[in-house]
Write a protein that holds these residues in place. Structure first.
Motif, mmCIF file in Angstrom:
data_model
loop_
_atom_site.group_PDB
_atom_site.id
_atom_site.type_symbol
_atom_site.label_atom_id
_atom_site.label_comp_id
_atom_site.label_asym_id
_atom_site.label_seq_id
_atom_site.Cartn_x
_atom_site.Cartn_y
_atom_site.Cartn_z
ATOM 1 N N GLN A 192 34.310 36.150 31.271
ATOM 2 C CA GLN A 192 34.762 35.086 32.181
ATOM 3 C C GLN A 192 35.458 35.616 33.433
ATOM 4 O O GLN A 192 35.865 34.823 34.284
ATOM 5 C CB GLN A 192 35.694 34.126 31.438
ATOM 6 C CG GLN A 192 35.012 33.415 30.266
ATOM 7 C CD GLN A 192 35.912 32.366 29.639
ATOM 8 O OE1 GLN A 192 36.590 31.626 30.336
ATOM 9 N NE2 GLN A 192 35.921 32.292 28.315
ATOM 10 N N ALA B 291 32.751 27.334 33.478
ATOM 11 C CA ALA B 291 31.620 28.213 33.769
ATOM 12 C C ALA B 291 30.635 27.412 34.610
ATOM 13 O O ALA B 291 30.398 26.232 34.341
ATOM 14 C CB ALA B 291 30.963 28.667 32.480
ATOM 15 N N HIS C 77 32.875 31.897 37.131
ATOM 16 C CA HIS C 77 33.877 31.061 36.462
ATOM 17 C C HIS C 77 34.968 30.686 37.448
ATOM 18 O O HIS C 77 35.318 31.479 38.320
ATOM 19 C CB HIS C 77 34.504 31.822 35.289
ATOM 20 C CG HIS C 77 33.564 32.018 34.140
ATOM 21 N ND1 HIS C 77 32.626 33.029 34.129
ATOM 22 C CD2 HIS C 77 33.418 31.339 32.973
ATOM 23 C CE1 HIS C 77 31.929 32.956 32.991
ATOM 24 N NE2 HIS C 77 32.387 31.954 32.279
#
Lengths: 513, 271
Positions: free
Chosen positions: A169, A420, A440
């Protein structure tokens, strides 16, 4: 010349409770023992970043006997942090320096080393994305259970699960930004942020502020519902409490380190030279309380952004200024890939923040993001889409356009959410090929930005994702010549039903000639 | 030293607004339009916009006639005083529109905003004229307006309106909605502007002389207000939260420096 302090990687220290960590804990403990209205206290330092009475009461950081400082003191010191601004990096550098000096004074008073320096947390390094162990347990090395580095209000990336930085992420894409400063009109926001005045809470964050800064805040703080249906979000999830978490300072030391790595790789990366950045005096000064030179009490230290540029002059360094993560920042080979041939000599410079910015397309209206995510079609206007395509075709001769996805006016009643974002041509993702991940975004500070009578007037925040790589890939597969793009936005952890996120508009911009 | 891309964008948007405002100021100075429905006498001074000897009386004495009579002057006043404050809003419309539709959307925003404000300014002018028409002493009217303006300026309601002038909504990029959305934005922006500034804007309509200088001072004050960061609505919010705003930089430096303030020496924590 004063001695140079070296900030070291917390995971590369000799052991979990090596001296820099042990003495950090002792220093934190000493600061926490001071009353709120002592400028050198732990909570006062947290409030310099941001403070909110209700929030602090909710977290248990404000008691009935605490003295809330006078308006004059609060106007001078509190709620000063610079976000959504090209002052993000220099303001936080001064904040770290003053904090480090305050902890060091406490360490020395406790009998610790006079050369103590703040460690940093490089979560990008292999095997080092876990919360450093001294922060993850309430126990001191001797078993006592009042370790001040441990904070209960950290909920991690999995909605109240283990606390770590999920490497899927976070990214270091900002390290490839050629310019420090950017624009708020849809194109690159630059490495360090957009030209603003004193900006406690700006709408558009700079590259390094969005990633990894904001996302690490969201991943460590987290958000979720406990078994009783109560909302839980961490101290790190929101600016008004982030400075109360001892890991905040190690995270920011890493962001500070990344600034210097960016400046060196390549050396053509430079800080702004505009007088407005270097030495402008705004209606509020960048000012910190620091231990007085005579050792008695505190004094005010003021600084400008320009004074924060040179680590040598500031008397400290890092043990690693070569690698952003595990390796030196990679030079992008985008144009060679697009052109399939070497780039023409003299045309190597990429499109920076000064390129022309133009809207390419947008979806039809606001969308709400629930736990299952949401998909929306972004219609593309033929003329600017064709301009992008033509620039990609001519990549060998001139710098091709960059393309950015904007999530405009994001509003929410809670911080800590990480989204996301996927971009693709409609129907493409169903063929067994994974969706194209655009990146992200973390909604750090969005709760307050959504309040109409706040500094952001309820505009929420706008996130800008560089989707140049996605568009390049589509172009090479001849799938970019489409009337619309499908954008899917999915929270990385469930959002409690009561706390949905709304996005005012999803749009695509080009930046180039 | 180079100009940043964001600053260049801001300049590009502000320049035409400033140019239009400057033109309006020149027109107000050389050919003052009717700003009041009051009686006009050739013997009265020419700097008095509302009483200029060159200004004809409304041909239609009804309310509608009076409003129509005052509209051009009010519109000019709005362009002169308000357009310089529109940089952030127009910049938002410009940045969030397709390049091929920018002229259309920016023009739609400006027309909606100016129409909304002009109607309000006309009502303000008519109110001032009505006060004179019913025989109130001009000095008393001016004093009352000044008191109202002062109270409104520091009130939470004014701050609430001011905060809302910082709203920059998302709007459609395609189809008729691209225009209707910015028209809605322009109208609501004007509404909150009127809410924030109406009391100060009454002053030029009731001062007996020196209208242009008064308008100039008010414009500067409005700019100082408008470009401040929004804050929590409460009495004296702006003064409480930003005590040094508007103070010249050297004086500001002296005001905020505590006796113990140091600059330049990097803190070490090792006494």
């Amino acid at each position: 010349m004063a001695e140079t302090h070296t900030r070291r990687n917390v995971w590369d220290l000799e052991d979990d409770w090596a001296e820099p960590i042990y003495w950090y804990a002792r220093g934190v403990k000493a600061m926490q023992a001071r009353p709120l209205d002592d400028p050198l206290s732990w909570r006062f330092y947290g409030a310099i970043h941001g403070a909110d009475r209700q929030l602090w009461q909710f977290f248990g950081y404000l008691g009935a006997n605490d003295t809330w400082p006078s308006l004059q003191v609060r106007n001078t010191y509190w709620a000063q942090c610079q976000h959504g601004s090209w002052f993000f990096l220099p303001w936080h550098r001064g904040y770290l320096l003053a904090f480090e000096a305050t902890v060091r004074a406490a360490v020395v008073a406790e009998g610790g080393p006079a050369d103590w320096a703040l460690p940093y947390w490089n979560y990008f390094k292999d095997g080092q994305n876990g919360l450093p162990r001294a922060f993850a347990s309430a126990a001191w090395p001797d078993g006592q259970d009042d370790n001040p580095l441990f904070v209960e209000q950290r909920y991690g990336p999995g909605a109240l699960g283990p606390v770590f930085v999920d490497l899927a992420q976070v990214d270091l894409d900002a390290m490839s930004e050629p310019d420090f400063t950017g624009v708020a009109s849809g194109g690159s926001t630059g490495f360090g942020g957009v030209n603003t005045g004193f900006e406690h809470s700006g709408t558009v964050h700079g590259g390094i502020e969005d990633q990894p800064h904001d996302v690490v805040h969201g991943l460590v703080g987290g958000v979720g519902e406990d078994a009783n249906g109560n909302l839980r979000f961490g101290l790190m999830s929101t600016p008004d409490s982030a400075g109360l978490d001892p890991i905040f300072w190690l995270h920011h030391a890493n962001i500070d380190r990344l600034w210097e790595v960016w400046r060196r790789h390549p050396p053509t990366n430079t800080d702004p030279t505009s007088r407005r950045w270097v030495d402008e005096l705004f209606e509020r000064a960048f000012v910190m309380p620091v231990p007085a030179a005579d050792g008695q009490g505190d004094e005010a230290w003021t600084y400008t952004a320009g004074e924060m540029s040179d680590l040598g002059a500031l008397g400290y360094t890092y043990d690693d200024l070569e690698n952003a993560g595990d390796a030196p920042p990679a030079a992008p080979d985008r144009r060679a890939q697009l052109a399939g041939a070497p780039v023409r000599a003299g045309q190597e410079a990429p499109v920076g923040s000064s390129g022309n910015v133009e809207l390419v397309g947008a979806n039809s209206g606001p969308v709400t993001v629930g736990s299952g995510g949401v998909g929306t079609d972004v219609r593309l206007d033929p003329a600017p889409r064709e301009a992008v395509r033509a620039s990609l075709d001519a990549a060998a001769d001139s710098p091709p356009d960059r393309v950015f996805l904007n999530l405009e006016n994001i509003r929410s009643t809670t911080d800590g959410v990480v989204l996301a974002v996927y971009v693709d041509a409609p129907g493409q993702a169903d063929g067994g090929r994974p969706e194209r991940l655009a990146g992200h975004v973390a909604l750090f500070g969005v709760r307050k930005a959504s309040v109409i009578d706040s500094e952001l007037a309820g505009n929420g925040v706008t996130k800008v994702l560089d989707i140049t790589g996605v568009v390049d890939a589509m172009h090479l597969e001849s799938t970019f010549d489409v009337a619309s793009l499908l954008v899917r936005i999915v929270p990385t952890a469930p959002i409690p039903d009561r706390y949905r996120v709304t996005i005012g508009r999803v749009s695509v911009y080009r930046q180039g000639r | 030293m180079t100009i940043t891309p964001a600053a260049r964008e801001r300049r590009r948007v502000r320049f035409p607004l400033f140019l239009a405002a400057a033109t309006a100021w020149v027109l107000l100075a050389v050919a003052p339009p009717p700003m009041s429905a009051g009686k006009h006498h050739a013997s009265e001074p020419h700097d008095h916009l509302s009483m200029s000897a060159t200004v004809p009386e409304p041909s239609d004495p009804t309310l509608l006639g009076t409003v129509i009579h005052l509209l051009p002057g009010a519109a000019l006043m709005v362009v002169a005083m308000m357009w310089p404050l529109l940089g952030p809003a127009v910049g938002h419309v410009h940045a969030r529109s397709l390049a091929r539709r920018r002229q259309q959307t920016v023009a739609s925003f400006l027309i909606a905003y100016t129409l909304g404000w002009t109607l309000a300014a006309t009502v303000l002018a008519a109110s001032a004229a009505a006060a004179t028409a019913v025989g109130l002493d001009p000095g008393v009217v001016l004093a009352a307006v000044l008191v109202v303006a002062l109270v409104w300026e520091v009130s939470p309601s004014k701050q609430r309106c001011l905060n809302r002038t910082h709203r920059h909504p998302a709007f459609a990029a395609f189809g008729p909605a691209a225009v209707t959305d910015v028209v809605r934005f322009g109208t609501t922006h004007a509404l909150w502007c009127v809410g924030s500034c109406w009391a100060l804007m009454l002053i030029p309509f009731v001062v007996p002389a020196g209208h242009l200088p008064v308008m100039g001072v008010i414009t500067l004050w409005l700019a100082h207000d408008r470009f401040a960061t929004p804050t929590e609505p409460r009495w004296f919010a702006s003064r409480r939260d930003r005590p040094h705003r508007g103070v010249p930089a050297p004086l500001r430096k002296r005001l905020r420096a505590t006796p113990a303030a140091v600059h330049g020496r990097v803190p070490s924590g090792r006494s």
